[in-house]
Write a protein that holds these residues in place. Sequence first.
Motif, PDB file in Angstrom:
ATOM      1  N   TYR A  90      43.744 -41.347 -37.352  1.00  0.00           N
ATOM      2  CA  TYR A  90      42.999 -41.416 -36.086  1.00  0.00           C
ATOM      3  C   TYR A  90      41.720 -42.235 -36.264  1.00  0.00           C
ATOM      4  N   GLU A  93      39.545 -43.034 -33.091  1.00  0.00           N
ATOM      5  CA  GLU A  93      38.964 -41.835 -32.507  1.00  0.00           C
ATOM      6  C   GLU A  93      37.819 -41.295 -33.361  1.00  0.00           C
ATOM      7  N   SER A  97      33.955 -41.314 -32.149  1.00  0.00           N
ATOM      8  CA  SER A  97      33.200 -40.067 -32.062  1.00  0.00           C
ATOM      9  C   SER A  97      31.900 -40.157 -32.847  1.00  0.00           C
ATOM     10  N   ILE A 155      32.005 -36.164 -28.150  1.00  0.00           N
ATOM     11  CA  ILE A 155      33.206 -35.643 -27.478  1.00  0.00           C
ATOM     12  C   ILE A 155      33.784 -36.673 -26.504  1.00  0.00           C
ATOM     13  N   VAL A 156      32.937 -37.203 -25.630  1.00  0.00           N
ATOM     14  CA  VAL A 156      33.427 -38.146 -24.613  1.00  0.00           C
ATOM     15  C   VAL A 156      33.948 -39.425 -25.262  1.00  0.00           C
ATOM     16  N   VAL A 159      37.419 -38.705 -26.714  1.00  0.00           N
ATOM     17  CA  VAL A 159      38.460 -38.544 -25.692  1.00  0.00           C
ATOM     18  C   VAL A 159      38.822 -39.884 -25.051  1.00  0.00           C
ATOM     19  N   LYS A 162      40.609 -42.103 -27.505  1.00  0.00           N
ATOM     20  CA  LYS A 162      41.959 -41.566 -27.749  1.00  0.00           C
ATOM     21  C   LYS A 162      42.905 -42.009 -26.635  1.00  0.00           C
ATOM     22  N   ILE A 163      42.442 -41.947 -25.407  1.00  0.00           N
ATOM     23  CA  ILE A 163      43.264 -42.389 -24.265  1.00  0.00           C
ATOM     24  C   ILE A 163      43.495 -43.893 -24.337  1.00  0.00           C
TER      25      ILE A 163
END
Length: 174
Positions: A90, A93, A97, A155-156, A159, A162-163
């Motif tokens: 990952y 991501e 982060s 966090i944002v 996410v 990741k999308i």
Amino acid sequence: LGMIPLGIASATTVFIPVVIGIICLNDFKYSVVLGFAFGLVSLIRSLSPTGFLDPFFINPIISVVPRVIMAILTHLFYNLLLKCFNKAKYKYEICASLSGGIAALTNTIFTISILLLVHFPEISAELTNSSSNIGLFIKAIVLTNMLPEIILGMIVSFVVIKIYNKIGYLKEDK
């Protein structure tokens, strides 16, 4: 929504789209432009003050310069992380982060540091001329602004990237 007034200072979420842009575009010059745009939003926002610090942000040294520095450091940090996590499952991501957190951290550190360097006498006078009140002021900024912004940024950023990665936006050849 980008600048949330909290009385003493405003919490900001504007750095999050800047971080996402830095990651997605991954180009130094765009990072500088995004940081500059963030600073410009801060400067414009200061024209309608809601807290006692807001008028100080009319000065571009306080509103714009720290945001450009934040964007440059975030860009460099993100690219360093990409190299460190090159084989991680990952990778994007994790790097996103951590970059979201470092953006919030550097934004607050540089903004408050420059603000205090330029306007220490005025801020000190506003806080009843006590050096212990300056310490309380910095602690309040850290607790009410910086820590929540770091967590939210991490966090944002995780996410959203990741999308983006799931839909194939982030590719090795970018």
